[in-house]
Design a protein around this motif. Structure first.
Motif, short mmCIF file in Angstrom:
data_model
loop_
_atom_site.label_atom_id
_atom_site.label_comp_id
_atom_site.label_asym_id
_atom_site.label_seq_id
_atom_site.Cartn_x
_atom_site.Cartn_y
_atom_site.Cartn_z
N ARG A 91 0.83 -1.21 0.00
CA ARG A 91 0.00 0.00 0.00
C ARG A 91 0.86 1.25 0.00
NH1 ARG A 91 -2.57 -2.71 4.26
NH2 ARG A 91 -2.20 -0.97 5.70
N LEU A 92 1.92 1.24 0.81
CA LEU A 92 2.80 2.40 0.87
C LEU A 92 3.56 2.60 -0.43
CD1 LEU A 92 4.21 1.97 4.50
CD2 LEU A 92 2.47 3.59 3.71
N ARG A 94 2.41 1.83 -3.40
CA ARG A 94 1.46 2.39 -4.37
C ARG A 94 1.20 3.87 -4.10
NH1 ARG A 94 -1.11 -2.78 -3.70
NH2 ARG A 94 -2.56 -1.93 -2.14
N GLU A 95 1.24 4.26 -2.83
CA GLU A 95 0.95 5.65 -2.48
C GLU A 95 2.13 6.59 -2.75
OE1 GLU A 95 -0.08 5.43 1.62
OE2 GLU A 95 -1.95 4.31 1.26
#
Length: 349
Positions: A91-92, A94-95
């Motif tokens: 997730r990190l 992708r962010e």
């Protein structure tokens, strides 16, 4: 502390001191001569130097893209932290913007260079874009990145091979066939959380396995029969609470190399990894040093990891008169169990 060679990797000069020569890391007093990036001679002679000269390290398993999230995820399980596609690190990743990702990896490569790492084998998330990001990060670094793409076959085609997450996550037959066809590396995580993915990983005939914390007798026999090298990452295994590999049992069956694994949980210091491994096992210090140097180099078909004529001049000089190393009676044991990045005097890459 100085770093020679830089992006061109064509350094020339000499290093004097106690040389850890050849694959046996035999300590001899003398000098190493190198020209245009290649070791030309290892001369045994009397010198006035307290340096300890050894091959620069090969970090055989990294995830340095995770440098954007150092020490994130306290209290999470391994699956919650790193499992694709929705573990915290994914997730990190992708962010993060491309520039943020590249900047973080650049800083980590800079640290690895100062800590005496010549090359690393990177399992690179993000498909082709992830491969391109680490290429940008490494453009000005003397550290060689052997990049194994992930998530799509196209990433393997752009990179040096494919790094699979684990045989329980997907069917990697297509990627394995593609790497075999292209003559590229195929590595896969196995036995990190439990033993269930080890046999299917071995069925893929990988070039190497990573972790093998939960290897059982059957798996050890299969590893020995197939001659598959194993990359161990004991500090990461401890940090993620999955257990610790049986280093001695694995050593009896196959060739071992060392990696620092995920930059979220570990500084990429091969000094720390050697110390942990030496104190977790009964292996001689020379074998642990080989795991941090020549074994990783052989795994990736790199011409470094040994102080010998004809090898690439990828060298590390430690200050043997530092407060930490002064008085060491066994030089190889001192390098493996005691030395730190603070003892680094010169790096030739």
């Amino acid at each position: 502390m100085t770093v020679d060679g830089g992006e061109s990797g064509r350094a020339s000069g000499t290093l004097e001191g106690t040389i850890l020569r050849g694959r046996e890391f035999e300590p001899v007093e003398g000098r190493v001569a190198f020209e245009d990036g290649e070791i030309t001679a290892v001369e045994e002679t009397s010198v006035e130097s307290d340096r300890i000269v050894l091959p620069a390290f090969v970090n055989a398993h990294t995830h340095i893209g995770d440098s954007i999230a150092k020490e994130a995820g306290e209290g999470l399980t391994l699956e919650e932290l790193v499992a694709p596609p929705d573990g915290l690190k994914h997730r990190l990743l992708r962010e993060a913007t491309r520039d943020e990702l590249v900047a973080a990896m650049t800083r980590t490569l800079s640290y690895m260079e100062r800590a005496g790492t010549a090359a690393h084998l990177e399992f690179r998330e993000g498909g082709v874009e992830g491969v391109e990001a680490i290429e940008r990060a490494g453009a000005g670094s003397a550290v060689e990145s052997v990049v194994l793409g992930r998530e799509e076959t196209a990433a393997m085609e752009r990179a040096d091979g494919f790094g699979a997450s684990g045989a329980n996550d997907a069917d990697f037959d297509r990627e394995r066939n593609a790497t075999r066809r292209e003559g590229k590396l195929f590595g896969i995580h196995a036995g990190e959380v439990d033993a269930s993915d080890i046999n299917p990983a071995l069925d893929l005939d990988p070039d190497f396995l990573v972790h093998m914390v939960h290897a059982e007798a059957l798996h050890l026999d299969r590893v020995a029969d197939k001659g598959v090298p194993v990359v161990l990452c004991p500090r990461s295994n401890a940090a993620l609470s999955v257990g610790l590999p049986d280093v001695d049992a694995l050593f009896e069956r196959t060739t071992l190399a060392l990696g620092t694994d995920n930059a979220m949980v570990n500084a990429p210091s091969m000094f720390r990894e050697m110390e942990w491994t030496a104190k977790l096992s009964d292996l001689p210090a020379r074998e642990v040093l080989a795991m941090a140097t020549v074994n990783g180099a052989d795994l990736a078909d790199l011409n470094c990891g040994v102080v010998a004529p004809g090898r690439d001049a990828k060298l590390l000089a430690l200050d043997g008169d530092s407060d930490n190393l002064d008085g060491v009676r066994d030089v190889v044991r001192g390098v493996v169990r005691r030395a730190t990045v603070d003892d680094v005097e010169r790096v030739v890459l």
